[in-house]
Write an enzyme that holds these catalytic residues in place. Structure first.
Site, mmCIF file in Angstrom:
data_model
loop_
_atom_site.group_PDB
_atom_site.id
_atom_site.type_symbol
_atom_site.label_atom_id
_atom_site.label_comp_id
_atom_site.label_asym_id
_atom_site.label_seq_id
_atom_site.Cartn_x
_atom_site.Cartn_y
_atom_site.Cartn_z
ATOM 1 C CG ASP A 34 -1.694 1.577 1.443
ATOM 2 O OD1 ASP A 34 -2.633 1.014 0.329
ATOM 3 O OD2 ASP A 34 -1.764 1.731 2.011
ATOM 4 C CG ASP A 86 -4.488 -0.687 3.200
ATOM 5 O OD1 ASP A 86 -4.890 -0.499 2.234
ATOM 6 O OD2 ASP A 86 -3.854 -0.350 4.307
ATOM 7 C CG ASP A 136 -1.104 2.846 6.909
ATOM 8 O OD1 ASP A 136 -1.649 1.607 6.206
ATOM 9 O OD2 ASP A 136 -1.115 3.188 7.640
#
Length: 645
Positions: A312, A515, A511
């Protein structure tokens, strides 16, 4: 030997307590397994020692029923066998206890008491009595009692026990602190946010305990092999006795019994049972020491097979918050004065871009003044008066609407935007003053870690909901070639599944709450420890330090652990495959040599101790220092410079 020690009745008196009291746990488990038709290692030990003890008892009580040449007793074999086995298990227990050393050290570093402010006075209470919301005073050199947020004061803290980072971290008001870390310089007060089982330290302990209690898929393979191996050994022992008794030389009964007992003892798959769990426990404990919380043995095993890593962008590759990166001024304005005026105007704004400019001014030691006539224009920018100067700060369109020409800065703005930065224009007293760039900056270790992951043969992919232009600019800086941009949160898991459909094992690093589905979908989910609780709960591995380098360490640790397990299994099978034929007496017709049950027991114990020793080699594992990797810039997109660290 003195006659007393050779007396059968005296030997019986000495060995009977060893057989039925010392060996009781082994026999109880062994017979229970046999009754349930699920023979295992204790069954072999029980059968071997019972055969030796029963035969010796018959010789002692009724020697006349046996030929004179086969009236030997094997009490000493029973005693030595049980002693060696229990000695091996003692070493095993100590090894298992040793794997939790990192956790015990953390427990030992916990504060026992806390200085709490109650009714206006400081009161020292046991740390168990601290409740959420209490204000706790922490002085220099003391341990932080509980997790909390600083409400007054400033200090540097040693957080290595929970993050693995040796460099002290500076903390000030509104910063979070973790229980069991060490306050180094200043005094501060914190408001307790997590106590007891909810603290970071308690979570670390719980994660490691769960991982150590879980079973890796490779362990199921070992158990399957053992389920066939044990009955086969029993058959070999029976066949060995039958062959010796039928066609053996003089004392065939004795030779048959000795060979059968030796086969049962040397083939005991203790080492096979130790091979996987010991390495898993040492590996997960080692991970905890370096700020990597592995929630299951399966995750530790799967990590070594990963072929692709999806990262990410925000909060994983980047810092996760906007930062002032560039200042370009025109029309004679001095940079520091320009920044002071704009930051003073933005100080009254709650917009993240405005706050980034304020933090940038503070980082450069520029003092601010209070603005007047502040007004926020939704979606465009702000207007304010600072030290008698009228400021307009925001998008270029806002300045254009009031007749201010921004063309002198258009080229600079386009250049900044191409780098993934957001340009913020400013005009002072109706004149174009300059443009600032705000961006979510890349973490210092991102480019280095990504280069190392690619060197290990992993395909690194970046996924983000951000626009493609910004995403590709960040990807160029860190050396990522494949970018999945403008992906909605609910579609991230679908992108992971699409990569899995290509036949690859996929890891996901994230995080945020958005996600969590992708972390759960991935073969191994890595959660940045500074992220949300939802992401952490959905992941398989948590990186407590928040550093991307933890992914690299976890993959390397997984590879080292699996390599260690394979070595253990090889050691276990080598002993068994080499020892069983010897115990059955295949060399006797040629050499006259027959393996004693005592030697068989020693060999079996040595096998277990070899596995224990090899597993504990993992304790010496240390993540290697990373090379220095220069980020790719817009001007140099063709290569990544690598220098020796």
């Amino acid at each position: 030997m003195p006659d007393l020690l050779l007396n059968h009745w005296f030997q019986l008196a000495l060995i009977t307590p060893v057989m039925f009291w010392t060996g009781r746990p082994i026999h109880t488990t062994g017979w229970r397994a046999l009754r349930n038709r699920s023979a295992e290692m204790n069954s072999l030990i029980t059968l071997g020692t019972c055969a030796a003890y029963g035969y010796s008892l018959l010789v002692t009580v009724a020697p006349g029923v046996l030929p004179a040449g086969v009236r030997g007793v094997y009490y000493e074999a029973v005693g030595v066998i049980l002693t060696l086995i229990l000695l091996g298990r003692l070493f095993e227990a100590k090894a298992k206890a040793g794997t939790g050393q990192a956790i015990r050290e953390l427990l030992g570093l916990r504060a026992r008491t806390a200085r709490v402010v109650r009714d206006g006075a400081e009161v020292e209470v046991p740390v168990e009595e601290v409740v959420v919301g209490d204000v706790v005073v922490v002085r220099p050199g003391e341990k932080v009692p509980v997790d909390g947020v600083i409400v007054d004061g400033r200090s540097t803290l040693d957080e290595s026990m929970v993050t693995g980072e040796s460099i002290p971290v500076t903390k000030t008001v509104e910063d979070e602190v973790v229980g069991a870390t060490i306050n180094q310089t200043g005094a501060f007060r914190l408001r307790a946010t997590k106590v007891g089982a909810d603290t970071m330290l308690a979570q670390i302990i719980r994660f490691v305990q769960q991982a150590q209690a879980s079973r890796a898929p490779i362990q199921r393979v070992a158990d399957l092999v053992a389920s066939y191996f044990v009955p086969a050994v029993m058959f070999i022992a029976i066949a060995s006795f039958a062959v010796w008794y039928a066609v053996g030389p003089d004392q065939a009964l004795t030779l048959g019994l000795v060979s059968a007992v030796a086969v049962l003892i040397i083939a005991c798959p203790c080492a096979l049972g130790l091979a996987t769990p010991l390495s898993i426990m040492v590996g997960t404990g080692k991970g905890a020491q370096h700020g990597i919380l592995i929630r299951s043995a399966e995750a530790l095993e799967t990590a070594h097979r990963l072929q692709a890593i999806v990262l990410d962008k925000t909060g994983t590759i980047t810092q996760g918050r906007p930062t002032l990166t560039d200042v370009v001024q025109v029309n004679g304005f001095i940079e520091d004065e320009f920044v002071r005026l704009v930051a003073s105007a933005e100080n009254s704004s709650e917009h993240p871009l405005g706050q980034a400019i304020v933090r940038g001014a503070a980082d450069h030691g520029i003092g601010l003044v209070e603005a007047s006539e502040f007004d926020s224009v939704t979606g465009k920018g702000i207007t304010a008066t600072v030290d008698g100067h009228r400021l307009l700060v925001g998008k270029a369109a806002m300045l254009t609407e009031v007749g201010i020409d921004t063309s002198d800065l258009r080229e600079d703005a386009d250049r900044l935007a191409s780098d993934g930065k957001t340009p913020v224009f400013a005009a002072i007293d109706g004149e174009l003053a300059g443009v600032m760039a705000v961006a979510d900056t890349v973490k210092e270790d991102s480019a280095t870690v990504i280069a190392e992951l690619k060197r290990l043969g992993l395909d690194v992919v970046m996924i983000t909901g951000d626009n493609r232009r910004t995403a590709e600019a960040i990807a160029r800086q860190v050396g990522i070639d494949r970018v999945l941009a403008e992906v909605l949160p609910e579609h991230k898991a679908q992108e992971i599944a699409r990569l899995q459909d290509e036949g690859r094992q996929v890891g996901m690093v994230g995080d945020g709450i958005n996600d969590a589905p992708a972390l759960a979908q991935a073969d191994v989910g890595f959660a940045i420890g500074t992220g949300t609780d939802v992401a952490i709960e959905a992941s398989d591995i948590t990186l407590t330090s928040g550093a991307l380098g933890g992914v690299l360490t976890a993959v390397n640790l997984s590879r080292a652990t699996m390599r260690n397990i394979r070595q253990n299994l090889l050691l276990a099978f080598v002993y068994n495959t080499a020892g069983i034929p010897l115990a059955a007496g295949v060399l006797y017709p040629f050499t006259g040599w027959l393996l004693s049950p005592i030697i068989a027991a020693a060999a079996m114990a040595l096998s277990s101790l070899s596995v224990v020793g090899n597993a504990n080699r993992l304790r010496t594992y240390t993540p290697k220092s990373l090379p220095l990797v220069a980020r790719r810039t817009v001007a140099d997109r063709t290569s990544v410079e690598v220098a020796a660290s």
